[in-house]
Scaffold this active site. Sequence first.
Site, PDB file in Angstrom:
ATOM      1  N   ASP A   1       1.443 -17.944 -16.954  1.00 17.63           N
ATOM      2  CA  ASP A   1       2.270 -18.754 -17.864  1.00 17.63           C
ATOM      3  C   ASP A   1       1.397 -19.199 -19.031  1.00 17.63           C
ATOM      4  O   ASP A   1       0.173 -19.222 -18.929  1.00 17.63           O
ATOM      5  CB  ASP A   1       2.841 -19.970 -17.127  1.00 17.63           C
ATOM      6  CG  ASP A   1       3.790 -20.773 -18.008  1.00 17.63           C
ATOM      7  OD1 ASP A   1       4.813 -20.216 -18.447  1.00 17.63           O
ATOM      8  OD2 ASP A   1       3.506 -21.954 -18.287  1.00 17.63           O
ATOM      9  N   SER A   2       2.052 -19.567 -20.115  1.00 17.52           N
ATOM     10  CA  SER A   2       1.317 -20.052 -21.285  1.00 17.52           C
ATOM     11  C   SER A   2       0.634 -21.385 -21.007  1.00 17.52           C
ATOM     12  O   SER A   2      -0.286 -21.771 -21.725  1.00 17.52           O
ATOM     13  CB  SER A   2       2.258 -20.188 -22.477  1.00 17.52           C
ATOM     14  OG  SER A   2       3.305 -21.088 -22.172  1.00 17.52           O
TER      15      SER A   2
ATOM     16  N   CYS B   1       6.980 -17.196 -17.538  1.00 12.41           N
ATOM     17  CA  CYS B   1       7.138 -17.869 -18.829  1.00 12.41           C
ATOM     18  C   CYS B   1       8.301 -17.200 -19.534  1.00 12.41           C
ATOM     19  O   CYS B   1       8.297 -15.974 -19.726  1.00 12.41           O
ATOM     20  CB  CYS B   1       5.863 -17.723 -19.652  1.00 12.41           C
ATOM     21  SG  CYS B   1       5.978 -18.305 -21.360  1.00 12.41           S
TER      22      CYS B   1
ATOM     23  N   GLU C   1       4.646 -32.198 -21.703  1.00 14.71           N
ATOM     24  CA  GLU C   1       3.198 -32.032 -21.650  1.00 14.71           C
ATOM     25  C   GLU C   1       2.437 -33.276 -22.100  1.00 14.71           C
ATOM     26  O   GLU C   1       1.258 -33.430 -21.787  1.00 14.71           O
ATOM     27  CB  GLU C   1       2.786 -30.812 -22.480  1.00 14.71           C
ATOM     28  CG  GLU C   1       3.330 -29.513 -21.901  1.00 14.71           C
ATOM     29  CD  GLU C   1       2.479 -28.308 -22.225  1.00 14.71           C
ATOM     30  OE1 GLU C   1       1.667 -28.398 -23.172  1.00 14.71           O
ATOM     31  OE2 GLU C   1       2.629 -27.280 -21.536  1.00 14.71           O
TER      32      GLU C   1
ATOM     33  N   CYS D   1      13.499 -22.624 -19.315  1.00 20.44           N
ATOM     34  CA  CYS D   1      12.081 -22.881 -19.610  1.00 20.44           C
ATOM     35  C   CYS D   1      11.514 -23.562 -18.380  1.00 20.44           C
ATOM     36  O   CYS D   1      12.150 -24.459 -17.801  1.00 20.44           O
ATOM     37  CB  CYS D   1      11.924 -23.775 -20.837  1.00 20.44           C
ATOM     38  SG  CYS D   1      10.211 -24.278 -21.151  1.00 20.44           S
TER      39      CYS D   1
ATOM     40  N   HIS E   1       9.277 -25.693 -18.023  1.00 27.04           N
ATOM     41  CA  HIS E   1       8.971 -27.119 -18.167  1.00 27.04           C
ATOM     42  C   HIS E   1      10.189 -27.994 -17.885  1.00 27.04           C
ATOM     43  O   HIS E   1      10.052 -29.156 -17.494  1.00 27.04           O
ATOM     44  CB  HIS E   1       8.496 -27.422 -19.587  1.00 27.04           C
ATOM     45  CG  HIS E   1       7.086 -27.021 -19.876  1.00 27.04           C
ATOM     46  ND1 HIS E   1       6.679 -25.714 -19.930  1.00 27.04           N
ATOM     47  CD2 HIS E   1       5.985 -27.765 -20.156  1.00 27.04           C
ATOM     48  CE1 HIS E   1       5.386 -25.665 -20.225  1.00 27.04           C
ATOM     49  NE2 HIS E   1       4.938 -26.895 -20.356  1.00 27.04           N
TER      50      HIS E   1
END
Length: 274
Positions: free
Chosen positions: A10-11, A73, A158, A192, A194
């Site tokens: 993942d990024s 991702c 984040e 996504c 996140h």
Amino acid sequence: MKQQPIGVFDSGYGGLTILKEFIHTLPQYDYFYLGDNARAPYGPRSFETVYRYTLQCVQWLFARGCPLVIVACNTASAKALRTIQQNDLPRINPQNRVLGVIRPTTEMIGTFTRSNEVGILATAGTVLSESYVIETKKFYPHVKVYQEACPMWVPLVENNEYKGPGADYFVEKNVKNLLGKGKLIDTVLLACTHYPLLKDKIRAYLPDHISLLSQGEIVAKSLEHYFERHPEMESRCSKQGTVQFYTTDSTEDFDAHAATFFGKSIHSEHVNIE
């Protein structure tokens, strides 16, 4: 062939929500997790840049012996996966495989909707790629797909602001925008990795009759089915139940944030990727 871990890329941190479900569903396997935090986020970057970064990370995992890499991702799956599968994999290592998170999700999404209208909440890069629209139409031509880009959601998560009142403004705005595009939407997908951390806030702005889906469980079940269909790949994956974590940025920062996504503390190693 020698058995080796499954690579999960993942990024940044988000793919840990996918890895968590892999371990829950398929705990017997070994996993290498690679977060390219030094170059995150991928969402705003060009297709060419995301492709280059993703290919470099896939090759790094291949070099560590991983026979199978999961691109956990959505942005990388949307912007880079197909090119890597079709153009690079035959040249790099035709015996290995690279899978993403979009196809397994779109294979299932039509089974959740009764109105045949589905909403997608995603990064700008994923929305612009129209991958969810294109792939969903392949499996469910009658299902209408509406998309909403949520560029502030990843930074909120984040920066550990996803529980605060500041997040409510952006969540409410994007959810209302999405529902305004399709009056009969009865299923919303968090496209996504996140976004599951914002699930409680998102749920608060959705009518009760609308289903809210995260990808982790769907993708984990899809991997289980993939191994059933491809025993030749399953036999190449080692089974000691271990997990190793790698990041291209600060290990201290990665470890501190990772617990939020993974559900427990971890210890990572730093790597350089070029």
